[in-house]
Design a protein around this motif. Structure first.
Motif, PDB file in Angstrom:
ATOM      1  N   UNK A 390      12.115  43.795   1.389  1.00 13.73           N
ATOM      2  CA  UNK A 390      12.505  44.882   2.219  1.00 13.73           C
ATOM      3  C   UNK A 390      13.857  45.094   2.235  1.00 13.73           C
ATOM      4  N   UNK A 391      14.296  46.355   2.837  1.00 11.57           N
ATOM      5  CA  UNK A 391      15.524  46.769   3.272  1.00 11.57           C
ATOM      6  C   UNK A 391      15.746  46.745   4.694  1.00 11.57           C
ATOM      7  N   UNK A 392      16.765  47.439   5.183  1.00 13.78           N
ATOM      8  CA  UNK A 392      17.040  47.466   6.543  1.00 13.78           C
ATOM      9  C   UNK A 392      16.188  48.207   7.483  1.00 13.78           C
ATOM     10  N   UNK A 393      15.352  48.927   6.781  1.00  6.84           N
ATOM     11  CA  UNK A 393      14.394  49.900   7.485  1.00  6.84           C
ATOM     12  C   UNK A 393      13.068  49.443   7.010  1.00  6.84           C
ATOM     13  N   UNK A 394      12.595  49.232   5.945  1.00  8.49           N
ATOM     14  CA  UNK A 394      11.346  49.327   5.410  1.00  8.49           C
ATOM     15  C   UNK A 394      10.995  47.766   4.920  1.00  8.49           C
ATOM     16  N   UNK A 895       2.324  33.234  -4.399  1.00  4.05           N
ATOM     17  CA  UNK A 895       3.498  33.132  -5.075  1.00  4.05           C
ATOM     18  C   UNK A 895       4.673  33.644  -4.124  1.00  4.05           C
ATOM     19  N   UNK A 896       4.351  33.836  -2.719  1.00  8.61           N
ATOM     20  CA  UNK A 896       5.463  33.545  -1.669  1.00  8.61           C
ATOM     21  C   UNK A 896       4.415  33.474  -0.327  1.00  8.61           C
ATOM     22  N   UNK A 897       5.482  33.002   0.532  1.00 13.16           N
ATOM     23  CA  UNK A 897       4.759  33.043   1.956  1.00 13.16           C
ATOM     24  C   UNK A 897       5.758  33.724   2.866  1.00 13.16           C
ATOM     25  N   UNK A 898       5.607  35.037   2.661  1.00 12.19           N
ATOM     26  CA  UNK A 898       6.289  36.133   3.365  1.00 12.19           C
ATOM     27  C   UNK A 898       5.986  36.894   4.384  1.00 12.19           C
ATOM     28  N   UNK A 899       6.854  36.609   5.509  1.00 10.02           N
ATOM     29  CA  UNK A 899       6.414  37.250   6.890  1.00 10.02           C
ATOM     30  C   UNK A 899       7.802  37.653   7.567  1.00 10.02           C
ATOM     31  N   UNK A 900       7.573  39.177   7.986  1.00  6.66           N
ATOM     32  CA  UNK A 900       8.842  39.723   8.225  1.00  6.66           C
ATOM     33  C   UNK A 900       8.565  40.548   9.359  1.00  6.66           C
ATOM     34  N   UNK A 901       9.478  40.438  10.504  1.00  6.16           N
ATOM     35  CA  UNK A 901       9.594  41.294  11.858  1.00  6.16           C
ATOM     36  C   UNK A 901      10.558  42.575  11.523  1.00  6.16           C
ATOM     37  N   UNK A 902       9.936  43.762  11.555  1.00  8.36           N
ATOM     38  CA  UNK A 902      10.980  45.085  11.430  1.00  8.36           C
ATOM     39  C   UNK A 902      11.447  45.099  12.768  1.00  8.36           C
ATOM     40  N   UNK A 908      13.919  40.394  10.545  1.00  3.26           N
ATOM     41  CA  UNK A 908      14.004  38.877  10.183  1.00  3.26           C
ATOM     42  C   UNK A 908      12.927  38.590   9.614  1.00  3.26           C
ATOM     43  N   UNK A 909      13.196  38.072   8.234  1.00  2.00           N
ATOM     44  CA  UNK A 909      12.305  37.596   7.318  1.00  2.00           C
ATOM     45  C   UNK A 909      12.351  36.150   7.125  1.00  2.00           C
ATOM     46  N   UNK A 910      11.210  35.400   6.820  1.00  2.00           N
ATOM     47  CA  UNK A 910      10.978  34.193   6.517  1.00  2.00           C
ATOM     48  C   UNK A 910      10.478  34.315   4.871  1.00  2.00           C
ATOM     49  N   UNK A 911      10.368  33.348   4.347  1.00  2.00           N
ATOM     50  CA  UNK A 911       9.719  33.093   3.188  1.00  2.00           C
ATOM     51  C   UNK A 911       9.801  31.583   2.483  1.00  2.00           C
ATOM     52  N   UNK A 912       8.991  31.251   1.391  1.00  2.00           N
ATOM     53  CA  UNK A 912       9.283  30.132   0.527  1.00  2.00           C
ATOM     54  C   UNK A 912       8.359  30.694  -0.721  1.00  2.00           C
ATOM     55  N   UNK A 913       8.991  30.125  -2.029  1.00  2.00           N
ATOM     56  CA  UNK A 913       8.184  30.277  -3.178  1.00  2.00           C
ATOM     57  C   UNK A 913       7.894  28.933  -3.563  1.00  2.00           C
ATOM     58  N   UNK A 914       6.640  28.914  -4.247  1.00  2.00           N
ATOM     59  CA  UNK A 914       6.443  27.820  -4.887  1.00  2.00           C
ATOM     60  C   UNK A 914       7.063  27.110  -6.192  1.00  2.00           C
TER      61      UNK A 914
END
Length: 965
Positions: A390-394, A895-902, A908-914
């Motif tokens: 993600x970036x600031x917009x997408x 290979x990630x647990x990515x969730x983001x609120x735009x 606001x992003x959350x993540x975790x790698x294996x």
């Protein structure tokens, strides 16, 4: 062997500096003159200063408390150069192994220890990723930004590699001691072409299906040769027309990504075929006007070495034995915050280190704003920039689209074997000479034989050497969209700077190879989906498929190479490649499944474009649809109250779809068995079963109760049943029940698969099926086809109920004897069998696995929930059905647990790698991410300047000037 130096703790800077009267972050030289800060600013304190050549200005590298690297630079090439350097520091050996795998150079450093790597190199050199990468690099304009960024990234890696053998005392980085078998001389300079070879290698992982097409075609050929109308054994004859059930294309669940695509008048017109089950005697093979000679079995046998080498090659970084990626995006109308949400968990091999590396790139250049970047997410080691993030917009995520963009052709050799016959004419081979260096041995030299209108000939590999094709036999050749130069990195760089989903849509037009289901969300509240890719059009004679007889030509099987099934030279127009923006449903979800329903009638080749041309995108390797259906069910259940937490909980969903599908049938069979026991003769097919000494009525009643309660009380949750901290039994009654039921069901399932299919596989001399026999089992259980349930190895006639109950007795006998289950049935737990270890990429380095071999708490790996086709996929292999040999562990997942609120105020992003950021078991960031990942948790990823500052653990300033003393 040198070790990584410990970085000075940030806490040492907490005192006030009397020179400049500032707190944490003082950069004073000690003589009262503050040093110039890096791009990040005056604070926090700079812990380490390092020199890298060819930087335009200073570059800050902040590592946060989760190990994520944040790079701040004033030019884009500087950011890429430091990304390459820092990645090489964190993932030294992984990076080199990836390059050597892509370019067919593994045997040079490890071939003496693992001769199979020679075959992998031969396979890689034959496909020729290194050749197409060189063409792609040479085609870049000398002054283009893409070339500058590639060169800078490669130079950063090269500078690190050059220092591995440096005598400079300030060179603190070195390989972990456990990697001592890999010589430092192996770490050679990189070029921009190397970066593109790695990029094309990733595309190969996602779209090159030649090996499956060969294996599936070989299976079909052997089936027809063994089970046919001329067989003297009536039971073999009865199986002649059952391939459609064994290897059906129709998904189990009919959920699709875009039902009715496109919705503006129906460009794609479906011509459904109703497949009605009929008695075998009424089934007839329809003769074809253009009948062709089948591919000789010898051609498949000659390809075995290549297929094996390709499997070795791809398994290092994520061969897809089971699909499992998910992503979905939700519009503001369905969220509590009124902002778009996105979730992405692409599935590849769960190895150590993780397949991806998290990084944040920030570039601010006042004089040239076109260079500016602020992007965070996943980088693939060896590829510049951010692939998913993600970036600031997408924000964006991806799953594999499973489009059919590679073909295998059965070629007829010319008389002297110097070429092939095509449209009745002899066409000579083009020869490409390759030399493969082998550790401790003489080099291997051979010619890649290239069919000009198709591609490389599949080589015959015997004892790790290529032998010439036999003039008396046919050969196979292969074609793939990735064998021609394209420019996917332009799409990736475009994503990184996109300001909205329309910018992403423009960028994605450069994505030609390695088709993905891309989902995007922006801060304007728009959501978008596209699977943009080059999908070749083919001659209509490539689509003579008949789903009733499972015969004819289809591009996902070996095609005739005589000129009748060629690519036309055009690709499917963008308008017809599945895509949508802001659908009325308010969400889009993908899960490797059929995008638009081309397989729902069992025939992926009979749909048409408005002009009458075939609309064929694939369909032989789609996911059976369970995950897509479950994700949609969960989203619909939430309605318009979706939150980031709910998105993450869907990623962790472990409901067993096979359990839900097959358990009711098993319970029905057990009910009839009990009726037979109470009233002998009521179900004659079960008479012998209930008289079996292993049939314990009390135990059967217990199993019935557990399975019924699993459905009613836990909705088929596939629970581990062990505490994730100490690996001891969970005392939660519901989890214990679900775990016991999951264990019984899955052990029964493996035995049922063997009882149903091993007799046919044995006749075909296949140890395992190239088709998904779990799906095949569901198909025949639903249809209750007695033929495939009957065991060819006995004189009796077995039925579905007999196979089910007998398989359960075998499963219970196994569980009572297996020490993992224990003597007390109340202690049976799925997690004692179903485990995960993030295995080191190189088995010679077991200390670099997570958990390490011999771990006292987790000796068999971490206990895990899930069992197969769950949203949180945890599918174990059923390559063997012998229960004493089955390994219920798994090695393939998110290979990630990515969730983001735009949020327009800032994503606001959350993540975790294996796995952690650093592949060194002595480093604190070796396994910290894995500890969150395995608990289905994630962490906030800092993005804004203030958040990165607050989360900073260390700060390193890179410059091209020598660090101040």
């Amino acid at each position: 062997m040198r070790f990584r130096t410990l970085v000075v703790s940030l806490s040492l800077g907490l005192m006030t500096c009397m020179t400049c009267m500032s707190h944490v972050g003082c950069n004073s030289t000690g003589d009262g003159i503050p040093e110039a800060p890096g791009p990040f600013g005056h604070t926090p304190k700079i812990d380490l200063r390092k020199q890298i050549e060819r930087l335009d200005g200073p570059v800050d590298v902040m590592r946060d408390k989760n190990g994520v690297v944040h790079i701040y630079a004033t030019t884009a090439p500087d950011a890429m150069r430091v990304q390459g350097y820092q990645l090489a520091r964190d993932r030294t050996a992984q990076l080199e192994l990836i390059r050597r795998l892509a370019e067919g150079r593994m045997a040079e450093v490890l071939g003496g220890l693992s001769p199979d790597l020679i075959d992998a190199d031969i396979s890689a050199r034959t496909v020729g990723l290194h050749r197409v990468a060189k063409k792609m690099y040479d085609a870049l304009p000398a002054e283009s930004e893409a070339k500058k960024l590639l060169d800078a990234y490669a130079d950063g890696i090269s500078q690190f590699n050059a220092r591995l053998n440096s005598e400079n005392a300030e060179m603190a980085e070195a390989l972990p001691e456990s990697m001592s078998l890999l010589p430092l001389a192996a770490f050679e300079p990189w070029t921009g072409a190397d970066v593109l070879a790695v990029a094309r290698f990733q595309s190969q992982q996602l779209s090159f299906d030649v090996e499956s097409e060969i294996a599936q075609s070989s299976f079909i050929a052997k089936w027809r040769a063994t089970f046919n109308a001329t067989a003297t054994d009536a039971r073999l004859k009865d199986r002649a027309n059952l391939l459609a059930q064994y290897a059906a294309f129709k998904p189990i669940d009919t959920a699709t990504v875009l039902p009715g695509f496109p919705n503006d008048g129906g460009h794609v017109q479906s011509q459904p075929i109703e497949i009605v089950p009929r008695p075998i005697a009424q089934m007839q093979v329809v003769p074809r006007a253009a009948a062709r000679a089948p591919t000789p079995p010898a051609a498949f046998d000659a390809a075995k070495g290549f297929v094996s080498g390709l499997t070795t090659l791809k398994s290092f970084l994520g061969e897809r034995p089971f699909t499992g990626s998910n992503n979905w995006v939700v519009a503001p109308s369905r969220t509590t915050s009124g902002h778009a949400l996105l979730a992405s968990d692409p599935h590849l091999t769960l190895s150590a280190p993780a397949v991806f590396w998290m990084v944040h790139l920030n570039v601010i250049n006042a004089s040239d704003p076109a260079q500016n970047l602020d992007v965070s997410g996943l980088a693939f080691p060896g590829i510049a920039g951010v692939i998913l993030g993600y970036n600031k917009n997408v924000g964006w995520g991806a799953t594999t689209a499973n489009y059919d963009v590679s073909d295998v052709y059965s070629e007829t050799l010319s008389g002297d074997a110097s070429g092939v016959m095509f449209n009745g004419q002899s066409v000579p081979f083009e020869k490409i000479h390759e030399t493969i260096k082998v550790q401790g041995q003489d080099p291997i030299e051979y010619d890649v034989l290239n069919v000009p209108h198709h591609g490389p000939v599949v080589p015959t590999i015997v004892e790790h050497k290529v032998v010439p094709p036999d003039p008396a036999k046919a050969v196979l050749s292969m074609r793939w969209t990735g064998m021609q130069p394209t420019n996917e990195l332009a799409a990736v760089f475009g994503f990184m700077r996109a300001k909205n989903v329309e910018d992403a849509r423009t960028a994605i037009r450069n994505f030609s190879v390695g088709a993905q289901n891309w989902v995007f969300a922006d801060t304007n509240g728009d959501i978008f989906y596209s699977s943009q890719s080059q999908i070749p059009k083919r001659d209509k004679r490539a689509y003579t498929w008949d789903p009733n007889t499972f015969s004819g030509t289809l591009p996902c099987f070996v095609l005739p190479g005589d000129g009748t099934a060629e690519w036309t030279g055009e690709y499917l127009p963008e308008a017809y490649v599945p895509h949508v923006k802001n659908p009325s449903s308010g969400y889009i979800a993908t899960a490797n499944n059929d995008q638009v329903g081309v397989t729902l009638d069992g025939d992926p080749s009979n749909d048409k474009l408005p002009n009458g041309e075939s609309f064929y995108v694939g369909g032989c390797n789609y996911d059976p649809g369970f995950r897509e259906a479950r994700i949609k069910q969960r989203i619909e259940a939430v309605g318009n109250k979706m939150t980031p937490e709910e998105m993450a909980s869907i990623q962790a969903d472990a409901r067993s779809p096979l359990g839900a599908e097959l358990t009711p049938k098993l319970l029905e069979a057990l009910g009839r068995a009990e009726q037979e026991r109470a009233t002998p003769g009521s179900h004659p097919d079960l008479t012998a079963v209930v008289k079996n000494a292993a049939y314990d009525p009390a135990l059967i009643a217990e199993v019935q109760d557990v399975l019924r309660r699993w459905a009613v009380e836990k909705d088929y949750e596939a629970a581990a049943g062990l505490n994730l901290d100490d690996n001891k039994l969970s005392t939660d009654p519901g989890e214990a029940l679900a775990s016991k039921a999951t264990l019984i069901f899955n052990v029964w399932l493996v035995r049922m698969l063997g009882a149903t299919f091993d007799d046919e596989l044995g006749k075909l001399d296949f140890k395992s099926s190239p088709f998904d026999i779990r799906v095949a089992l569901v198909n025949i259980v639903r249809s209750n086809d007695a033929v495939l349930f009957d065991d060819l190895g006995t004189d009796a006639v077995e039925t579905r109920d007999e196979r089910m109950v007998t398989s359960l007795l075998d499963a219970l006998t196994f569980l009572k004897a297996d020490p993992r289950a224990g003597a007390e049935r109340n202690a049976w737990r799925w997690g004692a069998f179903h485990t995960l270890r993030f295995e080191s990429l190189v088995p010679l380095w077991p200390s670099l696995s997570i958990p390490q071999g011999g771990d006292a708490t987790f000796p068999r790996g971490f206990p895990r929930h899930g069992d197969g086709y769950n949203v949180d996929v945890a599918t174990y292999s059923t390559g063997t059905r012998n229960l004493s040999q089955v390994n219920f562990s798994y090695s393939h997942g998110p290979t990630q647990r990515f969730v983001i609120e735009m949020d327009p105020a800032g994503p606001r992003a959350r993540n975790a790698l294996p796995g952690g950021a650093v592949w060194d078991d002595k480093d604190k960031h070796f396994r910290d991410e894995a500890e969150l990942w395995r608990r289905n948790q994630n962490h906030a990823v800092p993005f804004t300047h203030d958040d990165v500052k607050a989360e900073a653990e260390t700060r390193t300033l890179y410059s091209s000037s020598p660090p101040s003393k």
